[in-house]
Design an enzyme around this catalytic site. Structure first.
Site, PDB file in Angstrom:
ATOM      1  N   GLY A 220       2.932  -0.892   4.358  1.00 37.23           N
ATOM      2  CA  GLY A 220       2.951   0.525   4.007  1.00 37.23           C
ATOM      3  C   GLY A 220       4.380   0.983   3.741  1.00 37.23           C
ATOM      4  O   GLY A 220       4.951   0.713   2.689  1.00 37.23           O
ATOM      5  N   GLY A 221       4.981   1.651   4.718  1.00 36.63           N
ATOM      6  CA  GLY A 221       6.311   2.260   4.543  1.00 36.63           C
ATOM      7  C   GLY A 221       7.350   1.326   3.939  1.00 36.63           C
ATOM      8  O   GLY A 221       8.102   1.729   3.037  1.00 36.63           O
TER       9      GLY A 221
ATOM     10  N   HIS B 208      -9.578   1.171   5.001  1.00 34.15           N
ATOM     11  CA  HIS B 208      -8.304   1.448   5.671  1.00 34.15           C
ATOM     12  C   HIS B 208      -8.550   2.444   6.803  1.00 34.15           C
ATOM     13  O   HIS B 208      -9.366   3.357   6.669  1.00 34.15           O
ATOM     14  CB  HIS B 208      -7.293   2.003   4.669  1.00 34.15           C
ATOM     15  CG  HIS B 208      -5.899   2.013   5.225  1.00 34.15           C
ATOM     16  ND1 HIS B 208      -5.470   2.972   6.107  1.00 34.15           N
ATOM     17  CD2 HIS B 208      -4.861   1.154   5.056  1.00 34.15           C
ATOM     18  CE1 HIS B 208      -4.216   2.699   6.454  1.00 34.15           C
ATOM     19  NE2 HIS B 208      -3.822   1.609   5.829  1.00 34.15           N
TER      20      HIS B 208
ATOM     21  N   GLY C 251       2.349   2.887  10.847  1.00 34.24           N
ATOM     22  CA  GLY C 251       3.275   4.006  10.673  1.00 34.24           C
ATOM     23  C   GLY C 251       3.928   4.474  11.961  1.00 34.24           C
ATOM     24  O   GLY C 251       4.518   5.551  12.008  1.00 34.24           O
TER      25      GLY C 251
ATOM     26  N   GLU D  26      -6.952   4.900   7.787  1.00 32.09           N
ATOM     27  CA  GLU D  26      -6.736   6.318   7.421  1.00 32.09           C
ATOM     28  C   GLU D  26      -7.972   6.878   6.723  1.00 32.09           C
ATOM     29  O   GLU D  26      -8.288   8.061   6.865  1.00 32.09           O
ATOM     30  CB  GLU D  26      -5.476   6.434   6.541  1.00 32.09           C
ATOM     31  CG  GLU D  26      -4.215   6.210   7.365  1.00 32.09           C
ATOM     32  CD  GLU D  26      -3.028   5.659   6.599  1.00 32.09           C
ATOM     33  OE1 GLU D  26      -3.056   5.663   5.351  1.00 32.09           O
ATOM     34  OE2 GLU D  26      -2.065   5.203   7.251  1.00 32.09           O
TER      35      GLU D  26
ATOM     36  N   SER E 180       3.448  -1.467  10.600  1.00 34.22           N
ATOM     37  CA  SER E 180       4.895  -1.499  10.849  1.00 34.22           C
ATOM     38  C   SER E 180       5.500  -2.882  10.608  1.00 34.22           C
ATOM     39  O   SER E 180       6.420  -3.313  11.306  1.00 34.22           O
ATOM     40  CB  SER E 180       5.224  -0.999  12.260  1.00 34.22           C
ATOM     41  OG  SER E 180       4.792   0.335  12.412  1.00 34.22           O
TER      42      SER E 180
ATOM     43  N   ASN F 228       0.864  -1.181   0.000  1.00 30.94           N
ATOM     44  CA  ASN F 228       0.000   0.000   0.000  1.00 30.94           C
ATOM     45  C   ASN F 228       0.900   1.230   0.000  1.00 30.94           C
ATOM     46  O   ASN F 228       1.440   1.609   1.034  1.00 30.94           O
ATOM     47  CB  ASN F 228      -0.899  -0.020   1.251  1.00 30.94           C
ATOM     48  CG  ASN F 228      -1.781   1.221   1.322  1.00 30.94           C
ATOM     49  OD1 ASN F 228      -1.819   2.022   0.391  1.00 30.94           O
ATOM     50  ND2 ASN F 228      -2.484   1.383   2.434  1.00 30.94           N
ATOM     51  N   TRP F 229       1.056   1.811  -1.189  1.00 32.02           N
ATOM     52  CA  TRP F 229       1.965   2.964  -1.313  1.00 32.02           C
ATOM     53  C   TRP F 229       1.374   4.229  -0.679  1.00 32.02           C
ATOM     54  O   TRP F 229       2.069   5.213  -0.537  1.00 32.02           O
ATOM     55  CB  TRP F 229       2.265   3.240  -2.787  1.00 32.02           C
ATOM     56  CG  TRP F 229       3.114   2.205  -3.451  1.00 32.02           C
ATOM     57  CD1 TRP F 229       3.584   1.028  -2.933  1.00 32.02           C
ATOM     58  CD2 TRP F 229       3.608   2.257  -4.803  1.00 32.02           C
ATOM     59  NE1 TRP F 229       4.335   0.353  -3.871  1.00 32.02           N
ATOM     60  CE2 TRP F 229       4.358   1.078  -5.028  1.00 32.02           C
ATOM     61  CE3 TRP F 229       3.480   3.174  -5.843  1.00 32.02           C
ATOM     62  CZ2 TRP F 229       4.985   0.813  -6.241  1.00 32.02           C
ATOM     63  CZ3 TRP F 229       4.103   2.907  -7.056  1.00 32.02           C
ATOM     64  CH2 TRP F 229       4.849   1.739  -7.258  1.00 32.02           C
ATOM     65  N   LYS F 230       0.079   4.219  -0.377  1.00 32.93           N
ATOM     66  CA  LYS F 230      -0.595   5.421   0.134  1.00 32.93           C
ATOM     67  C   LYS F 230      -0.335   6.584  -0.834  1.00 32.93           C
ATOM     68  O   LYS F 230      -0.289   6.368  -2.032  1.00 32.93           O
ATOM     69  CB  LYS F 230      -0.153   5.690   1.575  1.00 32.93           C
ATOM     70  CG  LYS F 230      -0.308   4.429   2.457  1.00 32.93           C
ATOM     71  CD  LYS F 230      -0.126   4.669   3.908  1.00 32.93           C
ATOM     72  CE  LYS F 230      -0.311   3.343   4.663  1.00 32.93           C
ATOM     73  NZ  LYS F 230      -0.208   3.476   6.099  1.00 32.93           N
TER      74      LYS F 230
ATOM     75  N   GLU G 170      -5.185  -4.600  10.757  1.00 33.46           N
ATOM     76  CA  GLU G 170      -4.217  -3.522  10.923  1.00 33.46           C
ATOM     77  C   GLU G 170      -4.546  -2.739  12.200  1.00 33.46           C
ATOM     78  O   GLU G 170      -5.366  -1.810  12.173  1.00 33.46           O
ATOM     79  CB  GLU G 170      -4.269  -2.558   9.730  1.00 33.46           C
ATOM     80  CG  GLU G 170      -3.945  -3.212   8.401  1.00 33.46           C
ATOM     81  CD  GLU G 170      -3.419  -2.206   7.384  1.00 33.46           C
ATOM     82  OE1 GLU G 170      -2.370  -2.487   6.812  1.00 33.46           O
ATOM     83  OE2 GLU G 170      -4.041  -1.152   7.187  1.00 33.46           O
TER      84      GLU G 170
END
Ligand code: 13P
Length: 250
Positions: free
Chosen positions: A234-235, A95, A173, A97, A213, A9-11, A167
């Site tokens: 993610g990251g 998600h 994050g 977010e 994470s 998930n590149w966001k 999640e």
């Protein structure tokens, strides 16, 4: 056998050029054909990546969100049918977010899930408790509600097109990862809830991913858990080498 999946998930990261470079590095470095890899770039890149990525076995492209109605005067929004028509095969729905910053409600998420399935997209539905729900021991109730409100109305054949991503919001994050014990406990709980609703045979076919994470250092111990079928990253998905190491962590 359940599918092993590692999803990126590149966001809201990467330009088209940066994204192409990352995708090329992931494809050329890929050595694990048994793991399904889904790239979720910004929606604008879906068409471009769908043609290049899907030629490679085990790779798929998806979108990070869609709007909750079929079409119409909703300036700036993107429909599930438009996403599917660009070659996407998957979509992230719910998600944290989106829930937190865009105030998406359970009813809207349910509509999104219905639209995604109608347009033959596999929905990666995200659930997870907030920090205060973890601290006050309300995490099972929080996650069960998220399942019941948004996906448990689906039929037995429809639920097979859902991937669930656990999640925990406090882990996204933050560098705080759920321990393997915490992840396994919740994944087993989710599978049990699915089994109560759809029967054990169907529940055993649903892939449940961990996100929050997750990185090259901790993926192995998380993926070793019986009910953890991969990760939503993610990251750590923004660096080819790190993402590839995660795909090799089963
Ligand atoms: P991080 O891996 O950056 O914590 O993000 C997880 C996530 O939200 C994936 O959807």
């Amino acid at each position: 056998m359940r599918k092993k999946i590692v999803a990126a998930n590149w966001k809201m990261n990467k330009t088209l050029q940066e994204g192409k470079t990352l995708v090329n590095a992931i494809i050329s470095g890929n050595s694990n054909v048994d793991v399904t890899k889904i790239i979720f770039p910004p929606s604008l890149f879906v068409t471009e990546f769908a043609s290049s990525i899907k030629e490679n076995a085990g790779f798929f492209v998806g979108a990070q969100n869609c709007y909750h109605t079929e079409s119409g005067a909703f300036t700036g929004e993107i429909s599930a049918s438009a996403i599917a028509s660009c070659g996407a095969t998957h979509i992230i729905i719910g998600h944290s977010e989106r829930r937190q910053y865009f105030h998406e409600t359970a009813e809207q998420l349910k509509q999104k899930v219905n639209l995604a399935l109608k347009h033959k997209l596999v929905a990666v539905y995200c659930v997870g408790e907030k920090l205060n729900e973890r601290q006050t021991n309300h995490y099972f109730t929080a996650v069960k509600n998220q399942l019941q409100e948004v996906i448990f109305h689906l039929s037995e054949s429809e639920i097979k097109n859902i991937v669930i991503a656990y999640e925990p919001v406090w882990a996204i994050g933050t560098g705080l990862t759920a321990s393997p014990e915490q992840a396994q406990e919740m994944h087993a709980f989710i599978r049990l809830a699915a089994a109560e609703k759809y029967g054990i045979s169907i529940a055993n076919q649903i892939s449940i991913l961990y996100g929050g994470s997750c990185n090259a250092k901790n993926a192995k111990e998380l993926f070793a858990c019986a009910d953890v079928d991969g990760g939503l990253i993610g990251g750590a998905s923004l660096v080819a080498e790190e993402f590839l190491q995660i795909t090799n962590s089963f």
